[in-house]
Design a protein around this motif. Structure first.
Motif, PDB file in Angstrom:
ATOM      1  N   PRO A 102       0.925  -1.122  -0.203  1.00 40.44           N
ATOM      2  CA  PRO A 102      -0.091  -0.138  -0.122  1.00 40.44           C
ATOM      3  C   PRO A 102       0.691   1.178  -0.062  1.00 40.44           C
ATOM      4  N   GLN A 103       0.403   2.166  -0.706  1.00 41.09           N
ATOM      5  CA  GLN A 103       1.161   3.635  -0.891  1.00 41.09           C
ATOM      6  C   GLN A 103       0.152   4.660  -0.844  1.00 41.09           C
ATOM      7  N   LEU A 104       0.315   5.594  -0.011  1.00 42.12           N
ATOM      8  CA  LEU A 104      -0.464   6.733   0.302  1.00 42.12           C
ATOM      9  C   LEU A 104      -0.057   8.051  -0.384  1.00 42.12           C
ATOM     10  N   GLY A 105       1.268   8.123  -0.803  1.00 39.24           N
ATOM     11  CA  GLY A 105       1.527   9.331  -1.313  1.00 39.24           C
ATOM     12  C   GLY A 105       1.244   9.582  -3.001  1.00 39.24           C
ATOM     13  N   THR A 106       1.889  10.502  -3.471  1.00 41.13           N
ATOM     14  CA  THR A 106       1.709  10.923  -4.906  1.00 41.13           C
ATOM     15  C   THR A 106       2.332  10.154  -5.658  1.00 41.13           C
ATOM     16  N   LYS A 107       3.433   9.362  -5.406  1.00 44.22           N
ATOM     17  CA  LYS A 107       4.015   8.295  -6.387  1.00 44.22           C
ATOM     18  C   LYS A 107       3.297   7.056  -6.476  1.00 44.22           C
ATOM     19  N   HIS A 108       3.586   6.350  -7.676  1.00 44.73           N
ATOM     20  CA  HIS A 108       2.935   5.238  -8.036  1.00 44.73           C
ATOM     21  C   HIS A 108       3.902   4.139  -7.756  1.00 44.73           C
TER      22      HIS A 108
END
Length: 177
Positions: free
Chosen positions: A149-155
């Motif tokens: 899971p990633q919550l920032g702007t990067k993919h």
């Protein structure tokens, strides 16, 4: 509090490492361009006694001074093998009843925190190219996909960072600590 010196860490010798019971994880690196990423994955694999690394496609192989910069000798401890075609590696592992999971963002991926391991079972993890990720053909052969899971702007995360996160998580779930 005092920082420990290297001699106090009681690390394994190369011989002891090779004789040690391995964590039942196999890492598959496919088309990894960065020699530093390859070396970093070797170093992480050494830290967690990973069973083996497969290097596929354009992924460089040891000995290589750029891999060595980040591996710091882990290419001498961790078992590895080069196979040009990742599809052959996935099919081989599946024929040996080793579930193979892509670490990739795909439909119906299992978030890492929800991925469960069975005790005494070996798993293989596929990490793909820094730009293109795991190929669709490889994904289609895999038993599933794990997503961090990633919550920032990067993919995406750097492949060596992704490998470290997933290996550590599965290592803990396998009760190897």
């Amino acid at each position: 509090m005092r920082k420990l010196e290297n001699k106090e860490l009681e690390r394994k010798s190369v011989t002891a490492f090779k004789e040690a019971t391995k964590t039942p994880l196999i890492i598959i690196l496919d088309d990894i361009r960065s020699l530093h990423n390859i070396g970093s994955v070797f170093r992480t694999a050494d830290a967690f006694l990973i069973e083996k690394i497969y290097l596929c496609g354009i992924t460089a192989i040891p000995p290589n001074k750029e891999i060595h910069k980040t591996a710091l000798g882990a290419t001498e401890t961790v078992a590895w093998e080069y196979q040009k075609d990742i599809l052959n590696v996935i099919n081989k592992l599946k024929s040996e009843n080793v579930p193979v999971f892509a670490v990739e963002q795909v439909e119906n991926a299992i978030f890492l925190q929800n991925f469960q391991v069975e005790k005494n079972k070996k798993y293989a993890l596929v990490f793909g190219n820094e730009v293109y990720g795991v190929s669709q053909k490889a994904i289609e052969l895999c038993d599933g996909s794990i997503e961090i899971p990633q919550l920032g702007t990067k993919h995406s995360l750097n492949i060596s960072v992704s490998a470290g996160i997933v290996i550590w998580d599965l290592f803990q779930k396998m009760d190897r600590t």
